[in-house]
Scaffold this motif. Structure first.
Motif, mmCIF file in Angstrom:
data_model
loop_
_atom_site.group_PDB
_atom_site.id
_atom_site.type_symbol
_atom_site.label_atom_id
_atom_site.label_comp_id
_atom_site.label_asym_id
_atom_site.label_seq_id
_atom_site.Cartn_x
_atom_site.Cartn_y
_atom_site.Cartn_z
ATOM 1 N N THR A 154 0.979 -1.191 -0.017
ATOM 2 C CA THR A 154 0.129 0.036 0.061
ATOM 3 C C THR A 154 0.974 1.287 -0.034
ATOM 4 O O THR A 154 1.902 1.313 0.670
ATOM 5 C CB THR A 154 -1.124 0.078 1.282
ATOM 6 N N THR A 155 0.523 2.143 -0.785
ATOM 7 C CA THR A 155 1.387 3.286 -0.882
ATOM 8 C C THR A 155 0.321 4.392 -0.762
ATOM 9 O O THR A 155 -0.288 4.932 -1.591
ATOM 10 C CB THR A 155 1.970 3.586 -2.552
ATOM 11 N N TRP A 156 0.714 5.456 0.129
ATOM 12 C CA TRP A 156 -0.117 6.613 0.920
ATOM 13 C C TRP A 156 0.277 7.730 0.121
ATOM 14 O O TRP A 156 1.273 8.487 0.186
ATOM 15 C CB TRP A 156 -0.126 6.693 2.131
ATOM 16 N N VAL A 157 -0.491 8.341 -0.990
ATOM 17 C CA VAL A 157 -0.024 9.280 -1.568
ATOM 18 C C VAL A 157 -1.513 10.483 -1.727
ATOM 19 O O VAL A 157 -2.320 10.283 -2.582
ATOM 20 C CB VAL A 157 0.252 9.267 -3.180
ATOM 21 N N PRO A 158 -1.739 11.252 -0.837
ATOM 22 C CA PRO A 158 -2.778 12.266 -0.967
ATOM 23 C C PRO A 158 -2.826 13.070 -2.232
ATOM 24 O O PRO A 158 -1.921 13.343 -2.643
ATOM 25 C CB PRO A 158 -2.530 13.222 0.223
ATOM 26 N N GLY A 159 -4.101 13.303 -2.822
ATOM 27 C CA GLY A 159 -4.208 13.985 -3.844
ATOM 28 C C GLY A 159 -3.835 13.448 -5.120
ATOM 29 O O GLY A 159 -3.755 14.366 -6.046
ATOM 30 N N ASN A 160 -3.896 12.354 -5.049
ATOM 31 C CA ASN A 160 -3.566 11.490 -6.270
ATOM 32 C C ASN A 160 -4.393 11.500 -7.340
ATOM 33 O O ASN A 160 -5.730 11.850 -7.037
ATOM 34 C CB ASN A 160 -2.952 9.885 -5.926
ATOM 35 N N SER A 161 -4.148 11.083 -8.652
ATOM 36 C CA SER A 161 -5.250 11.014 -9.837
ATOM 37 C C SER A 161 -6.142 9.934 -9.793
ATOM 38 O O SER A 161 -7.421 9.979 -10.090
ATOM 39 C CB SER A 161 -4.462 11.108 -11.014
ATOM 40 N N GLN A 162 -5.751 8.974 -8.910
ATOM 41 C CA GLN A 162 -6.387 7.374 -9.151
ATOM 42 C C GLN A 162 -7.750 7.554 -8.064
ATOM 43 O O GLN A 162 -8.663 6.860 -8.251
ATOM 44 C CB GLN A 162 -5.599 6.458 -8.468
ATOM 45 N N GLY A 163 -7.552 8.368 -6.874
ATOM 46 C CA GLY A 163 -8.702 8.562 -6.054
ATOM 47 C C GLY A 163 -9.861 8.996 -6.902
ATOM 48 O O GLY A 163 -11.049 8.531 -6.573
ATOM 49 N N GLY A 164 -9.810 9.813 -7.822
ATOM 50 C CA GLY A 164 -10.854 10.440 -8.330
ATOM 51 C C GLY A 164 -11.474 9.460 -9.301
ATOM 52 O O GLY A 164 -12.800 9.498 -9.435
ATOM 53 N N ARG A 165 -10.895 8.393 -9.832
ATOM 54 C CA ARG A 165 -11.700 7.249 -10.516
ATOM 55 C C ARG A 165 -12.367 6.272 -9.958
ATOM 56 O O ARG A 165 -13.389 5.692 -10.392
ATOM 57 C CB ARG A 165 -10.485 6.190 -11.097
ATOM 58 N N GLY B 41 -9.219 6.541 -0.950
ATOM 59 C CA GLY B 41 -8.514 7.521 -2.213
ATOM 60 C C GLY B 41 -6.992 7.723 -2.026
ATOM 61 O O GLY B 41 -6.282 7.795 -2.906
ATOM 62 N N ARG B 42 -6.573 7.810 -0.509
ATOM 63 C CA ARG B 42 -5.125 8.103 -0.500
ATOM 64 C C ARG B 42 -4.427 6.893 -0.634
ATOM 65 O O ARG B 42 -3.283 6.774 -0.772
ATOM 66 C CB ARG B 42 -5.016 8.795 0.871
ATOM 67 N N ALA B 43 -4.979 5.690 -0.103
ATOM 68 C CA ALA B 43 -4.142 4.529 -0.297
ATOM 69 C C ALA B 43 -4.126 3.954 -1.387
ATOM 70 O O ALA B 43 -5.251 3.555 -1.967
ATOM 71 C CB ALA B 43 -4.612 3.538 0.888
ATOM 72 N N ASP C 296 -10.433 14.054 -2.676
ATOM 73 C CA ASP C 296 -9.321 14.509 -1.616
ATOM 74 C C ASP C 296 -8.777 15.955 -2.230
ATOM 75 O O ASP C 296 -8.882 16.169 -3.367
ATOM 76 C CB ASP C 296 -8.295 13.364 -1.705
ATOM 77 N N SER C 297 -8.170 16.541 -1.326
ATOM 78 C CA SER C 297 -7.437 17.612 -1.626
ATOM 79 C C SER C 297 -5.963 17.757 -0.851
ATOM 80 O O SER C 297 -6.030 17.261 0.166
ATOM 81 C CB SER C 297 -8.079 18.934 -1.508
ATOM 82 N N ALA D 114 -7.941 2.698 -3.469
ATOM 83 C CA ALA D 114 -9.119 2.034 -2.600
ATOM 84 C C ALA D 114 -9.903 2.980 -2.370
ATOM 85 O O ALA D 114 -9.784 4.086 -1.507
ATOM 86 C CB ALA D 114 -8.547 1.303 -1.327
ATOM 87 N N ALA D 115 -11.274 2.709 -2.684
ATOM 88 C CA ALA D 115 -12.373 3.774 -2.329
ATOM 89 C C ALA D 115 -12.795 4.012 -0.656
ATOM 90 O O ALA D 115 -13.075 4.873 -0.134
ATOM 91 C CB ALA D 115 -13.802 3.391 -2.931
ATOM 92 N N ALA D 116 -12.472 2.345 -0.188
ATOM 93 C CA ALA D 116 -12.746 2.603 1.534
ATOM 94 C C ALA D 116 -11.334 2.106 2.018
ATOM 95 O O ALA D 116 -11.263 0.695 1.915
ATOM 96 C CB ALA D 116 -13.714 1.755 1.459
ATOM 97 N N HIS D 117 -10.481 2.716 2.380
ATOM 98 C CA HIS D 117 -9.163 2.410 3.312
ATOM 99 C C HIS D 117 -8.844 3.616 4.208
ATOM 100 O O HIS D 117 -8.058 4.319 3.764
ATOM 101 C CB HIS D 117 -8.084 2.013 2.422
ATOM 102 N N PRO D 118 -9.526 3.693 5.271
ATOM 103 C CA PRO D 118 -9.411 4.955 5.955
ATOM 104 C C PRO D 118 -8.108 5.301 6.608
ATOM 105 O O PRO D 118 -6.948 4.367 6.794
ATOM 106 C CB PRO D 118 -10.351 4.812 7.204
ATOM 107 N N ASP D 119 -7.681 6.634 6.830
ATOM 108 C CA ASP D 119 -6.372 7.132 7.531
ATOM 109 C C ASP D 119 -6.590 6.391 8.725
ATOM 110 O O ASP D 119 -7.581 6.022 9.403
ATOM 111 C CB ASP D 119 -6.477 8.482 7.641
#
Length: 564
Positions: free
Chosen positions: A57-68, A136-138, A73-74, A120-125
């Motif tokens: 798992t790779t935590w990157v806030p504001g990534n493009s993939q989350g929107g998909r 979204g961030r994970a 996220d911002s 991941a649509a559901a993978h909380p901080d």
């Protein structure tokens, strides 16, 4: 460390990278994409390091993939979240650089290489706070077909044996339940036949399954991308010494199977050798006395990069809140006499009907919190070991460590002494050495609170992550269920083990290693576990080791190529 002056070199490159984990391979790959002549040196015979045995798992806030996947996220939200978590511990500029570069780093890898992710649509901080995200961030690496690597498939470090089925088959978290009940539905049967059938064919040609998931998929994707671009990787080539000219790092001495070589690095040397890990001297100096000298990292991760950098004048940071990131682990004796390790990530601790106690028989932490915060609770109470306690209903519903749901493997694990069974709470306490009176009172109080759904002692089930990893069918609190009044009962010993380091070399916004006065050492970079954590010993969310490792590797390569 040697000042070489104009001494000769056996080889010259632009960028010399040490360590073929996620950070090192990303630095090498992006360096090549940026037009640099790159050489990657790996101490062992395989790529992957810590990443290969991780979830990837790779935590990157504001990534493009989350929107998909519809996750909003911002960077502003992420910055607010990190301010709330990290507080006034410093390093604001480094975290700002991470947030700024996360999206372009991952996008470039996806567009130009075989490194692919899905959010991941559901993978909380892991922690609640202003700006925290539910999804979204994970990012998770997409599965990879190891057959594409050909003979190089054996160069990918495999996962832990305990995380593979049938002696070498990788299984995703969502696939576990269907595989355990293949005849429960037509869908389960089709899934099982597909996965097991593919694995059976693989074993006709390979030592293990080639369907790679999680950290193994990420490692293989990076390695495959390096091979596509013909980036040379030297195996069995550890760093021996950094070479300096007038205070600038200009290269390194390496050991190779053919003898020592001096390699000049025109644009810089990148250290990604796995951090403190098994370095006994650094562990004794900086790690808590409650933890052992062992690490979950490969035993070949002995702090080479950190030690060589310190010899060159680099500053070391103790990690602030914690020198390492921790997981509670249990152990089992394998058939070959070696010891297997099972990290208790979330499949059991988060579920209702389990408590954790110290030798005094008392709870000490919110059992459903992240693995790191669980162990921080242990360390705050001076505990070098603890016991996960549950009843037979819990084992049937969720399993416990290496015992699968439904109790699969329970008899064998009891025979091996992996866990302890007793008919009464008093007998269980006596068997594992707990304070029986305090333990009985602990269970009584826990059950009273479970009936109401409110954990007044530790707030279990109050955070988003707690509830997400609990059992939604258990109400009113998905993390609380009474331990039944009739036995048998079970206890499993766990100890805190580091999965990654927070302590490491001090660095700037471009991953340049800093000296004792806070000045960049020209020509020397670090990323991954060799670089001190930008989260200052806290653990904000899933993948907050691999995410910064890859993003700062990207920043390093761009800086070395003069593109930042």
């Amino acid at each position: 460390m040697t000042d070489q002056g104009k001494a000769g070199f056996d080889q010259e490159v632009d960028l010399l990278v040490f360590g073929a984990g996620a950070g090192g391979m990303t630095a090498a790959l992006v360096g090549a994409l940026s037009g640099l002549d790159v050489l990657l040196c790996e101490k062992t015979t395989q790529v992957g390091g810590n990443t290969s045995t991780s979830g990837g798992t790779t935590w990157v806030p504001g990534n493009s993939q989350g929107g998909r996947v519809g996750a909003q996220d911002s960077l502003e939200d992420a910055a607010a979240f990190l301010r709330a978590i990290v507080g006034d511990r410093g390093g604001d500029d480094v975290r700002a650089a991470f947030l700024e570069s996360g999206r372009p780093a991952i996008d470039e890898l996806e567009q130009k290489t075989e490194v692919k992710f899905a959010a991941a649509a559901a993978h909380p901080d892991y922690l609640d706070g202003p700006g925290s995200a539910f999804g979204g961030r994970a990012l998770g690496p997409l599965p990879f077909d190891g057959r594409l690597l050909g003979a190089d498939f054996d160069r990918v470090r495999p996962p832990r044996p305990e995380f593979m089925g049938l002696g070498g088959m990788m299984v995703g978290r969502a696939e576990l339940a269907p595989l355990l009940q293949p005849f429960a539905s037509l869908g389960n049967l089709k899934l099982t036949l597909g996965i097991v059938g593919r694995y059976a064919l693989d074993r006709l040609r390979y030592r293990r399954g080639t369907r790679l998931l999680m950290g193994n998929a990420l490692v293989a994707r990076l390695f495959y991308s390096l091979r596509q671009r013909k980036v040379p990787v030297l195996f069995e080539t550890p760093l021996r010494e950094l070479l300096l000219e007038q205070g600038k790092v200009v290269g390194a001495v390496v050991d190779t199977p053919q003898g020592q070589k001096r390699i000049r690095a025109r644009r810089g040397v990148v250290l990604a050798t796995g951090g403190v890990a098994w370095n006994e001297a650094l562990r004794k100096q900086y790690f808590p006395p409650e933890v052992s000298l062992e690490s979950q990292a490969p035993e070949t991760n002995t702090g080479d990069g950190i030690v060589r950098a310190m010899q060159a004048g680099a500053a070391f940071d103790d990690g602030h809140d914690s020198p390492a990131l921790w997981m509670p682990c249990s152990f089992i004796q394998r058939a070959d006499g070696t010891r297997g390790i099972w990290p208790h990530i979330l499949l059991d601790r988060a579920k209702p009907g389990l408590i954790a106690v110290g030798r005094d028989g008392r709870r000490f932490v919110n059992e459903s919190d992240s693995y790191h915060d669980f162990c921080m609770g242990m360390l705050r109470h001076g505990l070098s070991e603890a016991w996960l306690v549950c009843d037979a209903d819990f084992i049937k519903s969720y399993g416990l460590g290496l015992v699968m749901p439904g109790g699969r493997g329970l008899a064998e694990k009891l025979h091996k002494g992996y866990l302890t069974e007793a008919p009464t709470l008093e007998a269980l306490a006596a068997k594992v050495g707990l304070d029986a009176d305090a333990f009985r009172q602990t269970v009584k109080r826990y059950n009273e609170q479970a009936q109401t759904g409110v954990d007044a002692d530790f707030g279990r089930g109050t955070s988003v992550m707690n509830r997400f990893n609990g059992d939604e069918t258990q109400q009113p609190n998905p993390c609380l269920r009474p331990i039944r009044e009739q036995g048998p009962y079970y206890a499993l010993r766990v100890v805190p083990m580091d999965l990654a380091c927070s302590a490491g070399l001090r660095g700037d916004v471009n991953g340049q290693v800093l000296d004792q006065q806070g000045r960049p050492i020209e020509g020397l970079y670090a990323c991954g576990n060799d670089l001190t954590s930008l989260f200052r010993g806290t653990y904000p969310g899933p993948g907050t080791t691999i995410g910064p490792a890859m993003v700062f590797a990207w920043r390093i390569a761009k800086h070395a190529a003069r593109k930042t």
